[in-house]
Design a protein around this motif. Sequence first.
Motif, PDB file in Angstrom:
ATOM      1  N   THR A  92       0.487  -1.219   0.035  1.00  0.00           N
ATOM      2  CA  THR A  92       0.184   0.031  -0.014  1.00  0.00           C
ATOM      3  C   THR A  92       0.954   1.108   0.097  1.00  0.00           C
ATOM      4  O   THR A  92       2.126   1.063   0.264  1.00  0.00           O
ATOM      5  CB  THR A  92      -0.926  -0.001   1.269  1.00  0.00           C
ATOM      6  OG1 THR A  92      -0.018   0.298   2.505  1.00  0.00           O
ATOM      7  CG2 THR A  92      -1.867  -1.123   1.206  1.00  0.00           C
ATOM      8  N   LYS A 121      -5.059   6.807  -1.247  1.00  0.00           N
ATOM      9  CA  LYS A 121      -4.253   5.678  -1.081  1.00  0.00           C
ATOM     10  C   LYS A 121      -4.551   4.679  -2.048  1.00  0.00           C
ATOM     11  O   LYS A 121      -5.433   4.769  -3.005  1.00  0.00           O
ATOM     12  CB  LYS A 121      -5.147   4.782  -0.127  1.00  0.00           C
ATOM     13  CG  LYS A 121      -5.190   5.796   1.502  1.00  0.00           C
ATOM     14  CD  LYS A 121      -5.929   4.967   2.655  1.00  0.00           C
ATOM     15  CE  LYS A 121      -5.664   5.601   3.980  1.00  0.00           C
ATOM     16  NZ  LYS A 121      -6.415   5.128   5.071  1.00  0.00           N
ATOM     17  N   GLU A 142       0.308   5.780   0.606  1.00  0.00           N
ATOM     18  CA  GLU A 142      -0.656   6.596   1.100  1.00  0.00           C
ATOM     19  C   GLU A 142       0.184   8.142   0.624  1.00  0.00           C
ATOM     20  O   GLU A 142       1.217   8.199   1.281  1.00  0.00           O
ATOM     21  CB  GLU A 142      -1.023   6.517   2.391  1.00  0.00           C
ATOM     22  CG  GLU A 142      -2.072   7.827   2.948  1.00  0.00           C
ATOM     23  CD  GLU A 142      -2.697   7.261   4.428  1.00  0.00           C
ATOM     24  OE1 GLU A 142      -3.016   6.241   4.740  1.00  0.00           O
ATOM     25  OE2 GLU A 142      -2.062   8.072   5.372  1.00  0.00           O
TER      26      GLU A 142
END
Length: 301
Positions: A129, A167, A131
């Motif tokens: 991930t 995100k 962000e």
Amino acid sequence: MKRPVFLLITFVVAFVVLPNKVLNAQENKASRSLKWKVAIGRFSNETQYGKGIFYDRDNDPMAKQALDILTAKLAASGKFILLERSDAEALAQEVEQGKSTEKVLADFVILGSITEFGRKTTGKEQIFTAEKTQKVEAGVSLRVVDVNTNMVFHSEEAKGYAETTSKSTLGLGGKAGYDATLSDKAISSAMDQLVENLTNKLADKPWRTYIISADNDGIFISGGSMQGVNVGDTFDLYEKGKQVRNPQTGVMVDLPGKKVATLRVDTCYGDNALNEISSVSVISGGFDSTKISSYYVQEIK
């Protein structure tokens, strides 16, 4: 037994009806709204943000952005009458030069500036991930000048914040580029605080206007229906207090005025905020019609 019951019912009815009358009177008084005439004289950008080699102070995009936001919020409040830009700029120039104008164009001039502005982008990435957060902080300052005295009536600064976060997972999801709307939101957030406080501050100040003519043709004051003046309204007339110098600050201050008469509005004239006038009658007291500049008309609180 029947007589006491009847008396009790009578008392209850009276108890219910009388407070309703009082409440209605209070509601009618609260619904009456006298509007100040306000000019937004100028808005400047005092930060270094966006100032390159070809920077033009008179066409600063951020200052224009802040001015538009302030204008929209003051108009949306429904509490003020805003002057046109050309009139506002001319009046602001006179106020800043310490001059007083004979025309009753506005009650107050607002001078604003952006004092702080910062933008930063932070982010964090993990195996799957990512962000990214964009944050904007803006500081805005307002000075409100009383046109009649050329004195600063109110001064305040506020800060506003705005941010957006995106995100993504395994490369999928939103990817936030440069968000230009964040500056709008941060400045708007600061303006919300300033406009609310300014509205409350002016609401506590008794509405005031001036006699513009008093002769055989009648007595006329500035202001009319667009400002909330209605036929039958009554106002107090005050003789201005003398000006004295405060030895602590060196600033000239006006001593409190003396009430000399009460006026009643007979007719309202005019079709816009700048040419509105009202004819009035003296219902008690009196004044010297040859010295109308020595008086002011004030709302009865």
